[in-house]
Scaffold this motif. Sequence first.
Motif, PDB file in Angstrom:
ATOM      1  N   SER A 126      31.584  65.200  22.491  1.00 53.37           N
ATOM      2  CA  SER A 126      30.716  64.482  21.564  1.00 53.37           C
ATOM      3  C   SER A 126      31.435  63.243  21.037  1.00 53.37           C
ATOM      4  CB  SER A 126      30.348  65.395  20.392  1.00 53.37           C
ATOM      5  OG  SER A 126      31.445  65.500  19.483  1.00 53.37           O
ATOM      6  N   PRO A 127      30.696  62.326  20.408  1.00 47.58           N
ATOM      7  CA  PRO A 127      31.357  61.159  19.816  1.00 47.58           C
ATOM      8  C   PRO A 127      32.448  61.522  18.809  1.00 47.58           C
ATOM      9  CG  PRO A 127      29.006  60.765  19.959  1.00 47.58           C
ATOM     10  CD  PRO A 127      29.221  62.211  20.337  1.00 47.58           C
ATOM     11  N   LEU A 128      32.364  62.714  18.199  1.00 45.72           N
ATOM     12  CA  LEU A 128      33.389  63.134  17.245  1.00 45.72           C
ATOM     13  C   LEU A 128      34.705  63.494  17.926  1.00 45.72           C
ATOM     14  CD1 LEU A 128      31.261  65.450  14.913  1.00 45.72           C
ATOM     15  CD2 LEU A 128      31.891  63.050  14.550  1.00 45.72           C
ATOM     16  N   LEU A 129      34.664  63.764  19.231  1.00 44.92           N
ATOM     17  CA  LEU A 129      35.849  64.171  19.975  1.00 44.92           C
ATOM     18  C   LEU A 129      36.398  63.071  20.862  1.00 44.92           C
ATOM     19  CD1 LEU A 129      37.849  66.426  20.770  1.00 44.92           C
ATOM     20  CD2 LEU A 129      36.136  67.247  22.409  1.00 44.92           C
ATOM     21  N   GLN A 130      35.539  62.187  21.317  1.00 49.29           N
ATOM     22  CA  GLN A 130      35.951  61.144  22.246  1.00 49.29           C
ATOM     23  C   GLN A 130      37.056  60.263  21.663  1.00 49.29           C
ATOM     24  OE1 GLN A 130      32.417  58.958  23.315  1.00 49.29           O
ATOM     25  NE2 GLN A 130      31.319  60.812  23.911  1.00 49.29           N
ATOM     26  N   CYS A 131      38.028  59.958  22.522  1.00 49.95           N
ATOM     27  CA  CYS A 131      39.100  59.021  22.165  1.00 49.95           C
ATOM     28  C   CYS A 131      39.921  59.501  20.967  1.00 49.95           C
ATOM     29  CB  CYS A 131      38.545  57.618  21.885  1.00 49.95           C
ATOM     30  SG  CYS A 131      37.644  56.916  23.273  1.00 49.95           S
ATOM     31  N   THR A 132      40.091  60.802  20.842  1.00 50.50           N
ATOM     32  CA  THR A 132      40.914  61.369  19.776  1.00 50.50           C
ATOM     33  C   THR A 132      42.097  62.113  20.382  1.00 50.50           C
ATOM     34  OG1 THR A 132      39.762  63.502  19.707  1.00 50.50           O
ATOM     35  CG2 THR A 132      38.844  61.706  18.365  1.00 50.50           C
ATOM     36  N   ARG A 133      43.060  62.437  19.530  1.00 50.68           N
ATOM     37  CA  ARG A 133      44.173  63.267  19.984  1.00 50.68           C
ATOM     38  C   ARG A 133      43.677  64.638  20.447  1.00 50.68           C
ATOM     39  NH1 ARG A 133      48.400  62.345  15.026  1.00 50.68           N
ATOM     40  NH2 ARG A 133      47.012  60.741  14.202  1.00 50.68           N
ATOM     41  N   GLY A 134      42.657  65.144  19.768  1.00 51.79           N
ATOM     42  CA  GLY A 134      42.105  66.431  20.149  1.00 51.79           C
ATOM     43  C   GLY A 134      41.537  66.439  21.551  1.00 51.79           C
ATOM     44  N   ALA A 135      40.951  65.333  21.980  1.00 58.01           N
ATOM     45  CA  ALA A 135      40.395  65.246  23.333  1.00 58.01           C
ATOM     46  C   ALA A 135      41.498  65.395  24.375  1.00 58.01           C
ATOM     47  CB  ALA A 135      39.660  63.925  23.512  1.00 58.01           C
ATOM     48  N   THR A 136      42.601  64.691  24.151  1.00 58.85           N
ATOM     49  CA  THR A 136      43.731  64.799  25.071  1.00 58.85           C
ATOM     50  C   THR A 136      44.351  66.182  25.007  1.00 58.85           C
ATOM     51  OG1 THR A 136      44.218  62.431  24.892  1.00 58.85           O
ATOM     52  CG2 THR A 136      46.006  63.859  25.641  1.00 58.85           C
ATOM     53  N   GLU A 137      44.478  66.715  23.803  1.00 61.31           N
ATOM     54  CA  GLU A 137      45.097  68.031  23.669  1.00 61.31           C
ATOM     55  C   GLU A 137      44.250  69.120  24.324  1.00 61.31           C
ATOM     56  OE1 GLU A 137      47.579  70.193  20.255  1.00 61.31           O
ATOM     57  OE2 GLU A 137      45.460  69.957  19.745  1.00 61.31           O
ATOM     58  N   ALA A 138      42.938  69.021  24.244  1.00 60.09           N
ATOM     59  CA  ALA A 138      42.079  70.021  24.884  1.00 60.09           C
ATOM     60  C   ALA A 138      42.363  70.088  26.377  1.00 60.09           C
ATOM     61  CB  ALA A 138      40.608  69.695  24.627  1.00 60.09           C
ATOM     62  N   MET A 139      42.506  68.933  27.010  1.00 62.47           N
ATOM     63  CA  MET A 139      42.807  68.901  28.444  1.00 62.47           C
ATOM     64  C   MET A 139      44.208  69.454  28.723  1.00 62.47           C
ATOM     65  SD  MET A 139      40.094  67.774  30.005  1.00 62.47           S
ATOM     66  CE  MET A 139      39.347  68.992  28.881  1.00 62.47           C
ATOM     67  N   PHE A 140      45.149  69.145  27.837  1.00 62.75           N
ATOM     68  CA  PHE A 140      46.518  69.667  27.992  1.00 62.75           C
ATOM     69  C   PHE A 140      46.544  71.183  27.884  1.00 62.75           C
ATOM     70  CE2 PHE A 140      50.420  70.884  25.531  1.00 62.75           C
ATOM     71  CZ  PHE A 140      51.286  70.885  26.620  1.00 62.75           C
ATOM     72  N   LEU A 141      45.829  71.733  26.910  1.00 66.08           N
ATOM     73  CA  LEU A 141      45.828  73.178  26.730  1.00 66.08           C
ATOM     74  C   LEU A 141      45.265  73.884  27.962  1.00 66.08           C
ATOM     75  CD1 LEU A 141      44.578  73.404  23.020  1.00 66.08           C
ATOM     76  CD2 LEU A 141      46.911  73.821  23.853  1.00 66.08           C
ATOM     77  N   MET A 142      44.233  73.317  28.551  1.00 64.37           N
ATOM     78  CA  MET A 142      43.646  73.925  29.745  1.00 64.37           C
ATOM     79  C   MET A 142      44.593  73.831  30.934  1.00 64.37           C
ATOM     80  SD  MET A 142      39.596  72.904  29.396  1.00 64.37           S
ATOM     81  CE  MET A 142      39.083  74.042  30.702  1.00 64.37           C
ATOM     82  N   MET A 143      45.255  72.696  31.083  1.00 63.80           N
ATOM     83  CA  MET A 143      46.252  72.556  32.153  1.00 63.80           C
ATOM     84  C   MET A 143      47.381  73.555  31.973  1.00 63.80           C
ATOM     85  SD  MET A 143      46.888  68.466  32.407  1.00 63.80           S
ATOM     86  CE  MET A 143      45.560  67.280  32.247  1.00 63.80           C
ATOM     87  N   ARG A 144      47.883  73.637  30.755  1.00 67.99           N
ATOM     88  CA  ARG A 144      49.044  74.489  30.481  1.00 67.99           C
ATOM     89  C   ARG A 144      48.739  75.950  30.779  1.00 67.99           C
ATOM     90  NH1 ARG A 144      51.475  74.404  24.495  1.00 67.99           N
ATOM     91  NH2 ARG A 144      49.587  75.646  24.113  1.00 67.99           N
TER      92      ARG A 144
END
Length: 237
Positions: A126-144
């Motif tokens: 959502s626009p609340l998540l886009q381009c935030t640290r949380g957006a990057t971290e969500a992808m990192f957590l899934m990779m990890r």
Amino acid sequence: MTHRINAFGQPIGQEVPNWHPRSVPDRKPMRGQYCDLIELNPVQHADDLFTAFQTGKQDGLWTYMSVGPFSTKNHMQAWLVSISAQSDPVYYAILDRDTGRAIGVASYMRIKPDAGSVEVGGIAFSPLLQCTRGATEAMFLMMRHVFDDLGYRRYEWKCDALNEASRRAAERLGFSYDGLFEQALVYKGRNRDTAWYSILDRDWPRISRALCLWLDPQNFDEAGRQRERLTDMIQIT
């Protein structure tokens, strides 16, 4: 790519010592500094997600998704019910750490435990998540979870080849371009050529280090601006 020669003079792939099929990604929570990922619950998360996706600029949000946009909460909830009932993909709600509200979704899909390969997809921020640290971290957590906890060999990202934002996101996160599958899908009545990207287990330690450095609060100034770009960190680690 290295290979071996068998008794018949034919090239064959390198041996993978002690290989055994990996476990399917589970639905246990993944906790971060800026966001949490928990099992998607259509009843619990529908209100938050519908509100989040109605917040801010909506232009083109659903253009490259096979679903959406959703005009009512009931329409979105019906979609959430359909995707949460499946074993593949495995969907998660992405929760803002400060508010506890769901502001996006993402999934593991095309899960191949025998090959140690899985794709991240169904990503809707959502626009609340886009381009935030949380957006990057969500992808990192899934990779990890895939690489460190389950020992997968290959992590994939696929998108419409015309979706420049998705392609930039994949490259920023450290994915390598694998090639183009022309006329791979038809969705919303139009053709999709699919761009393939991947991260391999041999590259994960370097990418993981860069992501940890980028997500460190010390990488952001008092105004929340990044001091170092993730792309640069991946290149130099």
